[in-house]
Design a protein around this motif. Structure first.
Motif, PDB file in Angstrom:
ATOM      1  N   PRO A  50       0.937  -1.159   0.036  1.00 47.79           N
ATOM      2  CA  PRO A  50      -0.003  -0.085  -0.111  1.00 47.79           C
ATOM      3  C   PRO A  50       0.917   1.151   0.166  1.00 47.79           C
ATOM      4  N   LYS A  51       0.479   2.309  -0.444  1.00 42.98           N
ATOM      5  CA  LYS A  51       1.089   3.632  -0.359  1.00 42.98           C
ATOM      6  C   LYS A  51       1.247   3.901   1.162  1.00 42.98           C
ATOM      7  N   ALA A  52       2.559   4.556   1.290  1.00 43.23           N
ATOM      8  CA  ALA A  52       2.842   5.116   2.832  1.00 43.23           C
ATOM      9  C   ALA A  52       1.875   6.339   2.885  1.00 43.23           C
ATOM     10  N   GLY A  65      -4.544  14.393  -4.626  1.00 40.90           N
ATOM     11  CA  GLY A  65      -4.022  14.164  -5.819  1.00 40.90           C
ATOM     12  C   GLY A  65      -3.601  12.729  -5.952  1.00 40.90           C
ATOM     13  N   LEU A  66      -3.107  12.287  -7.126  1.00 43.78           N
ATOM     14  CA  LEU A  66      -2.723  11.054  -7.235  1.00 43.78           C
ATOM     15  C   LEU A  66      -1.776  10.343  -6.413  1.00 43.78           C
ATOM     16  N   VAL A  67      -0.590  11.073  -6.274  1.00 45.93           N
ATOM     17  CA  VAL A  67       0.336  10.453  -5.280  1.00 45.93           C
ATOM     18  C   VAL A  67      -0.147  10.168  -3.821  1.00 45.93           C
ATOM     19  N   GLN A  73     -10.928   7.232  -5.445  1.00 46.38           N
ATOM     20  CA  GLN A  73     -10.524   8.289  -5.843  1.00 46.38           C
ATOM     21  C   GLN A  73      -9.294   8.489  -6.838  1.00 46.38           C
ATOM     22  N   TRP A  74      -8.447   7.565  -6.324  1.00 42.77           N
ATOM     23  CA  TRP A  74      -7.217   7.452  -7.213  1.00 42.77           C
ATOM     24  C   TRP A  74      -7.492   6.837  -8.508  1.00 42.77           C
ATOM     25  N   LEU A  75      -8.483   5.942  -8.687  1.00 37.70           N
ATOM     26  CA  LEU A  75      -8.922   5.040  -9.899  1.00 37.70           C
ATOM     27  C   LEU A  75      -9.551   6.058 -10.926  1.00 37.70           C
ATOM     28  N   MET A  77      -9.080   9.532 -10.866  1.00 46.76           N
ATOM     29  CA  MET A  77      -8.047  10.575 -11.217  1.00 46.76           C
ATOM     30  C   MET A  77      -7.076   9.903 -12.377  1.00 46.76           C
ATOM     31  N   ARG A  78      -6.708   8.322 -11.923  1.00 44.52           N
ATOM     32  CA  ARG A  78      -5.838   7.636 -12.649  1.00 44.52           C
ATOM     33  C   ARG A  78      -5.979   7.551 -14.057  1.00 44.52           C
ATOM     34  N   ILE A  79      -7.349   7.274 -14.311  1.00 46.68           N
ATOM     35  CA  ILE A  79      -7.924   7.050 -15.671  1.00 46.68           C
ATOM     36  C   ILE A  79      -7.647   8.253 -16.507  1.00 46.68           C
ATOM     37  N   THR A 242      -0.243  18.465  -8.033  1.00 48.31           N
ATOM     38  CA  THR A 242       0.572  17.106  -7.956  1.00 48.31           C
ATOM     39  C   THR A 242       1.291  16.835  -9.200  1.00 48.31           C
ATOM     40  N   PHE A 243       0.959  17.191 -10.226  1.00 44.58           N
ATOM     41  CA  PHE A 243       1.545  16.953 -11.572  1.00 44.58           C
ATOM     42  C   PHE A 243       3.129  17.767 -11.608  1.00 44.58           C
ATOM     43  N   TYR A 244       2.802  19.089 -10.903  1.00 42.06           N
ATOM     44  CA  TYR A 244       4.072  19.867 -10.951  1.00 42.06           C
ATOM     45  C   TYR A 244       4.852  19.619  -9.785  1.00 42.06           C
ATOM     46  N   VAL A 245       4.300  19.208  -8.744  1.00 43.64           N
ATOM     47  CA  VAL A 245       5.265  18.894  -7.432  1.00 43.64           C
ATOM     48  C   VAL A 245       6.112  17.556  -8.008  1.00 43.64           C
ATOM     49  N   GLY A 246       5.235  16.773  -8.392  1.00 43.18           N
ATOM     50  CA  GLY A 246       5.731  15.213  -8.703  1.00 43.18           C
ATOM     51  C   GLY A 246       6.558  15.214  -9.742  1.00 43.18           C
ATOM     52  N   GLY A 247       6.454  16.272 -10.735  1.00 42.60           N
ATOM     53  CA  GLY A 247       6.974  15.973 -11.941  1.00 42.60           C
ATOM     54  C   GLY A 247       8.356  16.954 -12.046  1.00 42.60           C
ATOM     55  N   GLN A 248       8.512  17.757 -11.206  1.00 44.89           N
ATOM     56  CA  GLN A 248       9.511  18.867 -11.394  1.00 44.89           C
ATOM     57  C   GLN A 248      10.771  18.339 -10.559  1.00 44.89           C
ATOM     58  N   GLU A 249      10.595  18.079  -9.214  1.00 46.99           N
ATOM     59  CA  GLU A 249      11.958  17.576  -8.389  1.00 46.99           C
ATOM     60  C   GLU A 249      12.303  16.647  -9.142  1.00 46.99           C
ATOM     61  N   THR A 250      11.825  15.621  -9.284  1.00 48.73           N
ATOM     62  CA  THR A 250      12.045  14.167  -9.782  1.00 48.73           C
ATOM     63  C   THR A 250      13.078  14.235 -10.947  1.00 48.73           C
ATOM     64  N   THR A 251      12.374  15.051 -12.197  1.00 47.48           N
ATOM     65  CA  THR A 251      13.037  15.067 -13.500  1.00 47.48           C
ATOM     66  C   THR A 251      14.336  16.162 -13.262  1.00 47.48           C
ATOM     67  N   SER A 253      16.420  16.542 -10.573  1.00 48.10           N
ATOM     68  CA  SER A 253      17.134  15.745 -10.033  1.00 48.10           C
ATOM     69  C   SER A 253      17.922  14.769 -10.805  1.00 48.10           C
ATOM     70  N   SER A 254      17.133  14.081 -11.357  1.00 45.37           N
ATOM     71  CA  SER A 254      17.798  13.063 -12.400  1.00 45.37           C
ATOM     72  C   SER A 254      18.581  13.545 -13.666  1.00 45.37           C
ATOM     73  N   LEU A 255      18.095  14.676 -14.386  1.00 46.05           N
ATOM     74  CA  LEU A 255      18.779  15.355 -15.193  1.00 46.05           C
ATOM     75  C   LEU A 255      20.277  15.758 -14.614  1.00 46.05           C
TER      76      LEU A 255
HETATM   77  C1  HEM Z   1      12.791  10.881 -13.241  1.00 45.54           C
HETATM   78  C2  HEM Z   1      11.401  11.252 -13.081  1.00 45.54           C
HETATM   79  C3  HEM Z   1      10.542  10.530 -12.200  1.00 45.54           C
HETATM   80  C4  HEM Z   1      10.758   9.684 -11.204  1.00 45.54           C
HETATM   81  C5  HEM Z   1      12.055   9.085 -10.497  1.00 45.54           C
HETATM   82  C6  HEM Z   1       9.474   9.569 -10.565  1.00 45.54           C
HETATM   83  C7  HEM Z   1       9.127   8.554  -9.458  1.00 45.54           C
HETATM   84  C8  HEM Z   1       7.984   8.330  -9.067  1.00 45.54           C
HETATM   85  C9  HEM Z   1       7.797   7.088  -7.968  1.00 45.54           C
HETATM   86  C10 HEM Z   1       8.658   6.348  -7.386  1.00 45.54           C
HETATM   87  C11 HEM Z   1       6.276   7.102  -8.095  1.00 45.54           C
HETATM   88  C12 HEM Z   1       5.376   6.096  -7.187  1.00 45.54           C
HETATM   89  C13 HEM Z   1       5.075   6.703  -5.891  1.00 45.54           C
HETATM   90  C14 HEM Z   1       4.425   5.789  -5.001  1.00 45.54           C
HETATM   91  O1  HEM Z   1       3.252   4.952  -5.479  1.00 45.54           O
HETATM   92  O2  HEM Z   1       4.611   5.814  -3.786  1.00 45.54           O
HETATM   93  C15 HEM Z   1       5.735   8.154  -8.967  1.00 45.54           C
HETATM   94  C16 HEM Z   1       4.175   8.242  -8.831  1.00 45.54           C
HETATM   95  C17 HEM Z   1       3.730   9.384  -9.522  1.00 45.54           C
HETATM   96  N1  HEM Z   1       4.748  10.463 -10.343  1.00 45.54           N
HETATM   97 FE1  HEM Z   1       6.271  10.234 -10.652  1.00 45.54          FE
HETATM   98  N2  HEM Z   1       8.639  10.247 -11.174  1.00 45.54           N
HETATM   99  C18 HEM Z   1       9.272  11.094 -12.262  1.00 45.54           C
HETATM  100  C19 HEM Z   1       8.795  11.829 -13.055  1.00 45.54           C
HETATM  101  C20 HEM Z   1       7.491  12.259 -13.093  1.00 45.54           C
HETATM  102  C21 HEM Z   1       6.696  13.343 -13.822  1.00 45.54           C
HETATM  103  C22 HEM Z   1       7.333  13.897 -15.050  1.00 45.54           C
HETATM  104  C23 HEM Z   1       5.337  13.332 -13.637  1.00 45.54           C
HETATM  105  C24 HEM Z   1       4.282  14.202 -14.293  1.00 45.54           C
HETATM  106  C25 HEM Z   1       4.511  15.215 -15.029  1.00 45.54           C
HETATM  107  C26 HEM Z   1       5.197  12.432 -12.460  1.00 45.54           C
HETATM  108  C27 HEM Z   1       3.847  12.361 -11.976  1.00 45.54           C
HETATM  109  C28 HEM Z   1       3.734  11.222 -10.923  1.00 45.54           C
HETATM  110  C29 HEM Z   1       2.174  11.063 -10.356  1.00 45.54           C
HETATM  111  C30 HEM Z   1       0.935  11.705 -10.906  1.00 45.54           C
HETATM  112  C31 HEM Z   1       2.463   9.739  -9.573  1.00 45.54           C
HETATM  113  C32 HEM Z   1       1.259   8.918  -8.981  1.00 45.54           C
HETATM  114  C33 HEM Z   1       1.007   7.976  -9.813  1.00 45.54           C
HETATM  115  C34 HEM Z   1      -0.139   6.998  -9.315  1.00 45.54           C
HETATM  116  O3  HEM Z   1      -0.082   6.755  -7.934  1.00 45.54           O
HETATM  117  O4  HEM Z   1      -1.083   6.654  -9.909  1.00 45.54           O
HETATM  118  N3  HEM Z   1       6.255  11.813 -12.166  1.00 45.54           N
HETATM  119  N4  HEM Z   1       6.754   8.777  -9.587  1.00 45.54           N
END
Ligand code: HEM
Length: 267
Positions: A50-52, A65-67, A73-75, A77-79, A242-251, A253-255
């Motif tokens: 399960p999600k933490a 949001g999705l994260v 609710q997740w389903l 938004m996920r679709i 969610t899209f902004y916060v989830g998508g920005q820091e991750t990408t 950092s990896s770049l």
């Molecule tokens: C190197 C880039 C990325 C990494 C390493 C990464 C990593 C992850 C991981 C590990 C999860 C699963 C989290 C969990 O279930 O606990 C996740 C979920 C998610 N990420 Fe990313 N992510 C990246 C890029 C992005 C980008 C660019 C976006 C959107 C613009 C994004 C949006 C999301 C969303 C919406 C979820 C939730 C998905 C769900 O629960 O169905 N991520 N990400």
């Protein structure tokens, strides 16, 4: 342990591909870097992982949001999100990604043989790309909202580990609490304005539906007459955040990490 030493330990362990246990305050965390195990956990076929539970500051920032969400609710938004990540949609985003990258590379010409902070550069790049791809024509308003969100994330994460007397927040607000509340209210009203503008454009027939970007997709779901598919204003706002916060820091950092490795291993 200092933040630098903590990061260095993490980085070293990630480099060696180990699985290891660490303490996050009083909480144990098992860090997995083995690809097979990562795949098993993320595909989660038997729903064994399960999600933490999201810490309060994440909930405050991302809402439902999705994260952070699970179940129905997740389903729902996920679709919607699946549409945005569909091959065809991603293909449409390529020109915006190229345009932003070219602008960044042009800026880099001035740094030839000089040191530069690539992390800062990639933060600007990724923020711009998400704004352009998620908000299309409303890109500038989106960018402004994201600037406020970044400030809010900074305040909230900075306050996360401060010790506060329970209940005192009801009577006494710090300047951070007030700023963060004001930002939240401004972010909300900016989203509402953006929605109104799009709805007007759609009514005048200036755009196809509500537009084909992520924002348009969410707006269409907001207007859906089928109650099982319809989303609320809060859902819409939380998902954009969610899209902004989830998508920005991750990408970003990896770049940055990839560029650092390339700089070390020039061959
Ligand atoms: C190197 C880039 C990325 C990494 C390493 C990464 C990593 C992850 C991981 C590990 C999860 C699963 C989290 C969990 O279930 O606990 C996740 C979920 C998610 N990420 Fe990313 N992510 C990246 C890029 C992005 C980008 C660019 C976006 C959107 C613009 C994004 C949006 C999301 C969303 C919406 C979820 C939730 C998905 C769900 O629960 O169905 N991520 N990400």
């Amino acid at each position: 342990m200092s933040a630098e030493l903590y990061n260095l330990t993490l980085t070293t362990n990630f480099c060696t591909g180990m699985n290891f246990l660490q303490w996050y305050g009083p909480q144990r965390q098992l860090i997995i870097t083995e690809p097979g195990l990562i795949k098993e956990i993320l595909s989660n076929k038997d729903r064994a992982y399960p999600k933490a539970k999201a810490p309060n500051y994440v909930k405050q920032l991302l809402g439902d949001g999705l994260v952070t969400s699970e179940g129905e609710q997740w389903l729902k938004m996920r679709i919607l999100a699946n549409h945005a990540f569909h091959g065809g949609s991603l293909k449409n985003m390529i020109p915006a990604m190229i345009a932003s990258s070219e602008i960044m590379l042009e800026r880099w010409r001035h740094y030839e043989s000089k040191e530069m902070d690539v992390f800062r550069e990639f933060k600007v790049l990724t923020s711009e790309i998400i704004s352009r791809t998620a908000f299309g024509s409303s890109y500038l308003e989106g960018q402004h909202i994201f600037d406020m969100l970044t400030r809010m994330a900074h305040i909230i994460s900075g306050n996360n580990y401060r010790i506060r007397i329970p209940g005192i927040g009801n009577f006494f607000k710090t300047s951070d609490d007030i700023e963060s509340e004001n930002l939240e209210a401004t972010i909300r009203s900016s989203f509402m304005n953006m929605m109104k503008k799009r709805e007007q454009e759609a009514m005048l027939g200036n755009i196809d539906g509500y537009g084909h970007d992520f924002f348009g997709l969410l707006l269409e779901a907001y207007h859906d007459s089928d109650k099982t598919k319809k989303i609320s204003v809060d859902d819409l706002i939380d998902e954009c955040k969610t899209f902004y916060v989830g998508g920005q820091e991750t990408t970003s950092s990896s770049l940055t990490w990839s560029v650092l490795l390339l700089a070390i291993h020039t061959d």
